[in-house]
Design an enzyme around this catalytic site. Structure first.
Site, PDB file in Angstrom:
ATOM      1  N   LEU A   1       0.340   3.635  -2.224  1.00 55.79           N
ATOM      2  CA  LEU A   1       0.678   3.375  -3.625  1.00 55.79           C
ATOM      3  C   LEU A   1       1.232   4.604  -4.333  1.00 55.79           C
ATOM      4  O   LEU A   1       0.835   5.736  -4.063  1.00 55.79           O
ATOM      5  CB  LEU A   1      -0.573   2.869  -4.356  1.00 55.79           C
ATOM      6  CG  LEU A   1      -1.192   1.611  -3.738  1.00 55.79           C
ATOM      7  CD1 LEU A   1      -2.501   1.257  -4.463  1.00 55.79           C
ATOM      8  CD2 LEU A   1      -0.218   0.431  -3.791  1.00 55.79           C
TER       9      LEU A   1
ATOM     10  N   GLY B   1       0.797  -1.219   0.000  1.00 57.47           N
ATOM     11  CA  GLY B   1       0.000   0.000   0.000  1.00 57.47           C
ATOM     12  C   GLY B   1       0.832   1.272   0.000  1.00 57.47           C
ATOM     13  O   GLY B   1       2.025   1.245  -0.266  1.00 57.47           O
TER      14      GLY B   1
ATOM     15  N   HIS C   1       3.868   1.285  -8.324  1.00 57.31           N
ATOM     16  CA  HIS C   1       2.830   0.263  -8.142  1.00 57.31           C
ATOM     17  C   HIS C   1       1.821   0.314  -9.302  1.00 57.31           C
ATOM     18  O   HIS C   1       1.388  -0.719  -9.795  1.00 57.31           O
ATOM     19  CB  HIS C   1       2.055   0.507  -6.839  1.00 57.31           C
ATOM     20  CG  HIS C   1       2.870   0.408  -5.581  1.00 57.31           C
ATOM     21  ND1 HIS C   1       3.103   1.488  -4.766  1.00 57.31           N
ATOM     22  CD2 HIS C   1       3.484  -0.644  -4.992  1.00 57.31           C
ATOM     23  CE1 HIS C   1       3.810   1.112  -3.721  1.00 57.31           C
ATOM     24  NE2 HIS C   1       4.077  -0.177  -3.829  1.00 57.31           N
TER      25      HIS C   1
ATOM     26  N   GLY D   1       8.068  -5.732  -9.083  1.00 58.54           N
ATOM     27  CA  GLY D   1       8.973  -4.703  -9.578  1.00 58.54           C
ATOM     28  C   GLY D   1      10.438  -5.104  -9.456  1.00 58.54           C
ATOM     29  O   GLY D   1      10.833  -5.742  -8.482  1.00 58.54           O
TER      30      GLY D   1
ATOM     31  N   SER E   1       9.358   5.010  -4.000  1.00 60.05           N
ATOM     32  CA  SER E   1       9.215   4.084  -2.881  1.00 60.05           C
ATOM     33  C   SER E   1       8.261   4.707  -1.875  1.00 60.05           C
ATOM     34  O   SER E   1       8.271   5.936  -1.680  1.00 60.05           O
ATOM     35  CB  SER E   1      10.584   3.868  -2.220  1.00 60.05           C
ATOM     36  OG  SER E   1      10.420   3.317  -0.934  1.00 60.05           O
ATOM     37  N   SER E   2       7.461   3.870  -1.235  1.00 62.45           N
ATOM     38  CA  SER E   2       6.565   4.390  -0.190  1.00 62.45           C
ATOM     39  C   SER E   2       7.389   5.039   0.915  1.00 62.45           C
ATOM     40  O   SER E   2       6.939   5.958   1.587  1.00 62.45           O
ATOM     41  CB  SER E   2       5.715   3.254   0.390  1.00 62.45           C
ATOM     42  OG  SER E   2       5.050   2.573  -0.647  1.00 62.45           O
TER      43      SER E   2
ATOM     44  N   LYS F   1      12.661  -3.061  -8.880  1.00 59.70           N
ATOM     45  CA  LYS F   1      13.250  -2.219  -7.836  1.00 59.70           C
ATOM     46  C   LYS F   1      13.687  -3.097  -6.665  1.00 59.70           C
ATOM     47  O   LYS F   1      14.741  -2.874  -6.069  1.00 59.70           O
ATOM     48  CB  LYS F   1      12.239  -1.187  -7.370  1.00 59.70           C
ATOM     49  CG  LYS F   1      12.569  -0.701  -5.990  1.00 59.70           C
ATOM     50  CD  LYS F   1      12.310   0.709  -5.766  1.00 59.70           C
ATOM     51  CE  LYS F   1      12.808   1.110  -4.406  1.00 59.70           C
ATOM     52  NZ  LYS F   1      12.103   0.395  -3.336  1.00 59.70           N
TER      53      LYS F   1
ATOM     54  N   GLN G   1      14.129  -9.638  -4.269  1.00 57.50           N
ATOM     55  CA  GLN G   1      12.798 -10.178  -3.968  1.00 57.50           C
ATOM     56  C   GLN G   1      12.218 -10.866  -5.204  1.00 57.50           C
ATOM     57  O   GLN G   1      11.659 -11.964  -5.110  1.00 57.50           O
ATOM     58  CB  GLN G   1      11.881  -9.033  -3.515  1.00 57.50           C
ATOM     59  CG  GLN G   1      10.415  -9.400  -3.428  1.00 57.50           C
ATOM     60  CD  GLN G   1       9.589  -8.285  -2.825  1.00 57.50           C
ATOM     61  OE1 GLN G   1       9.587  -8.074  -1.628  1.00 57.50           O
ATOM     62  NE2 GLN G   1       8.868  -7.544  -3.660  1.00 57.50           N
TER      63      GLN G   1
ATOM     64  N   GLN H   1       7.728  -9.708   7.610  1.00 56.65           N
ATOM     65  CA  GLN H   1       8.920  -9.339   6.843  1.00 56.65           C
ATOM     66  C   GLN H   1       9.675  -8.160   7.445  1.00 56.65           C
ATOM     67  O   GLN H   1      10.674  -7.707   6.902  1.00 56.65           O
ATOM     68  CB  GLN H   1       8.566  -9.082   5.377  1.00 56.65           C
ATOM     69  CG  GLN H   1       7.795  -7.812   5.108  1.00 56.65           C
ATOM     70  CD  GLN H   1       7.331  -7.754   3.663  1.00 56.65           C
ATOM     71  OE1 GLN H   1       6.449  -8.498   3.255  1.00 56.65           O
ATOM     72  NE2 GLN H   1       7.924  -6.868   2.871  1.00 56.65           N
TER      73      GLN H   1
HETATM   74  P1  AMP Z   1       5.843  -2.654  -1.843  1.00 56.64           P
HETATM   75  O1  AMP Z   1       4.503  -2.045  -1.669  1.00 56.64           O
HETATM   76  O2  AMP Z   1       6.979  -1.711  -1.610  1.00 56.64           O
HETATM   77  O3  AMP Z   1       5.985  -3.978  -1.145  1.00 56.64           O
HETATM   78  O4  AMP Z   1       5.967  -2.997  -3.394  1.00 56.64           O
HETATM   79  C1  AMP Z   1       4.999  -3.761  -4.058  1.00 56.64           C
HETATM   80  C2  AMP Z   1       5.480  -4.074  -5.449  1.00 56.64           C
HETATM   81  O5  AMP Z   1       5.730  -2.865  -6.164  1.00 56.64           O
HETATM   82  C3  AMP Z   1       6.801  -4.867  -5.457  1.00 56.64           C
HETATM   83  O6  AMP Z   1       6.757  -5.825  -6.497  1.00 56.64           O
HETATM   84  C4  AMP Z   1       7.821  -3.793  -5.743  1.00 56.64           C
HETATM   85  O7  AMP Z   1       8.990  -4.275  -6.369  1.00 56.64           O
HETATM   86  C5  AMP Z   1       7.045  -2.888  -6.677  1.00 56.64           C
HETATM   87  N1  AMP Z   1       7.627  -1.539  -6.704  1.00 56.64           N
HETATM   88  C6  AMP Z   1       7.903  -0.746  -5.630  1.00 56.64           C
HETATM   89  N2  AMP Z   1       8.469   0.415  -6.033  1.00 56.64           N
HETATM   90  C7  AMP Z   1       8.561   0.343  -7.393  1.00 56.64           C
HETATM   91  C8  AMP Z   1       9.065   1.223  -8.394  1.00 56.64           C
HETATM   92  N3  AMP Z   1       9.592   2.407  -8.097  1.00 56.64           N
HETATM   93  N4  AMP Z   1       8.999   0.814  -9.681  1.00 56.64           N
HETATM   94  C9  AMP Z   1       8.456  -0.393 -10.009  1.00 56.64           C
HETATM   95  N5  AMP Z   1       7.966  -1.262  -9.107  1.00 56.64           N
HETATM   96  C10 AMP Z   1       8.009  -0.903  -7.814  1.00 56.64           C
END
Ligand code: AMP
Length: 281
Positions: free
Chosen positions: A33, A31, A37, A147, A185-186, A149, A153, A61
């Site tokens: 977002l 979330g 995302h 992602g 990034s969040s 990024k 993972q 995690q």
């Molecule tokens: P998170 O909410 O940070 O756990 O990320 C959820 C998904 O979004 C994961 O697959 C991340 O790799 C992807 N994601 C996060 N930031 C980015 C970004 N800047 N560009 C592309 N994918 C992202």
């Protein structure tokens, strides 16, 4: 668009959808977002009849002393964003729903989780693979989008999917960046305006390393030293790791033959940021 909170409701919807011969695309998230995302979701829209997005800040995690409690949350804003890209279902369970009392099963991928973030965040990847395996069994997607990024993972999820025979296609998508290059990034929300400026050192380091590499420098140590030098100029920056490793095994490389992953984790003030670049000829 519907928001589903219970595991059994989500499973019922998934079973009915698959019985109707429809394809479920899935984007798991924590979330808060952003455009990164949303790029995964747009890709998912094109790959399935229905797009399910999970929003779950997964406690298993996060390590002790990490930001689980403080992790930014905004379900209302997220709902608007998922709706704006044509998402069909948000799955937003509580921590209790996912890990009821007495919970005792974990999924661990062995080798590719040892280096990089696995070394600095013990149990992090076990938490990730456990929750993603559970989400795969709950959402029952044919395709899931992640992602690059979070490169390690993505490699870990691919390994788990192969090893546990999940019949799911895993798609990796390139990192979406702010205009100046900072990876979205969040956690960027934590940065003060001064830290936000200094945070650009990750992207700058990757660019300088790419230049050196394309100019013929294939010695990982030289590339690492150059990246570290650029990052250390910033007073708020504290390096967790700067590494060059094999893009599939995630093992450190002594020399680069064909391609390599440069991976960075840097604390800017209290905020830990990661970024990476695949270097190839
Ligand atoms: P998170 O909410 O940070 O756990 O990320 C959820 C998904 O979004 C994961 O697959 C991340 O790799 C992807 N994601 C996060 N930031 C980015 C970004 N800047 N560009 C592309 N994918 C992202």
């Amino acid at each position: 668009m519907n928001t589903i909170r219970s595991v059994s409701d989500m499973q019922q919807w998934a079973c009915a959808t698959r019985e109707a011969g429809r394809r479920i695309a899935f984007v798991p998230t924590m979330g808060f977002l952003h455009e990164g995302h949303l790029a995964l979701m747009r890709e998912g829209k094109g790959r399935g009849d229905y797009l399910v997005v999970s929003i779950f800040v997964n406690p298993t995690q996060f390590g002790a002393g990490e930001d689980y409690q403080d992790y930014p949350r905004d379900l209302e804003g997220d709902t608007e964003k998922v709706s704006s890209v044509g998402g069909d279902i948000i799955f937003a369970p509580s921590a209790k729903e996912m890990y009821p009392s007495g919970y005792q099963t974990f999924v661990a991928v062995e080798k590719v989780t040892q280096n990089l973030c696995g070394a600095s965040r013990p149990a992090h990847f076990q938490g990730v693979t456990t929750v993603v395996a559970k989400l795969f069994n709950i959402v029952k997607p044919q395709v899931a989008i992640f992602g690059e990024k979070d490169y390690q993972q993505l490699v870990t999820i691919r390994q788990m999917t192969r090893d546990l025979n999940f019949d799911i296609e895993i798609i990796g998508m390139p990192t979406i960046r702010e205009e100046d290059g900072l990876a979205m990034s969040s956690r960027n929300k934590y940065l003060s305006s001064e830290e936000r400026k200094q945070a650009l050192c990750l992207f700058n380091a990757l660019n300088q390393v790419e230049k050196l590499f394309q100019g013929g420098e294939k010695n990982p140590k030289k590339l690492i030293d150059r990246a570290a030098e650029i990052i250390r100029v910033q007073p708020a920056a504290d390096i967790d790791y700067v590494k060059v490793c094999h893009p599939e095994t995630i093992e450190d490389l002594e020399r680069i033959d064909d391609k390599a992953l440069m991976a960075l984790a840097v604390k800017i003030g209290k905020t830990r940021l990661i970024d990476n670049r695949v270097l190839k000829n």
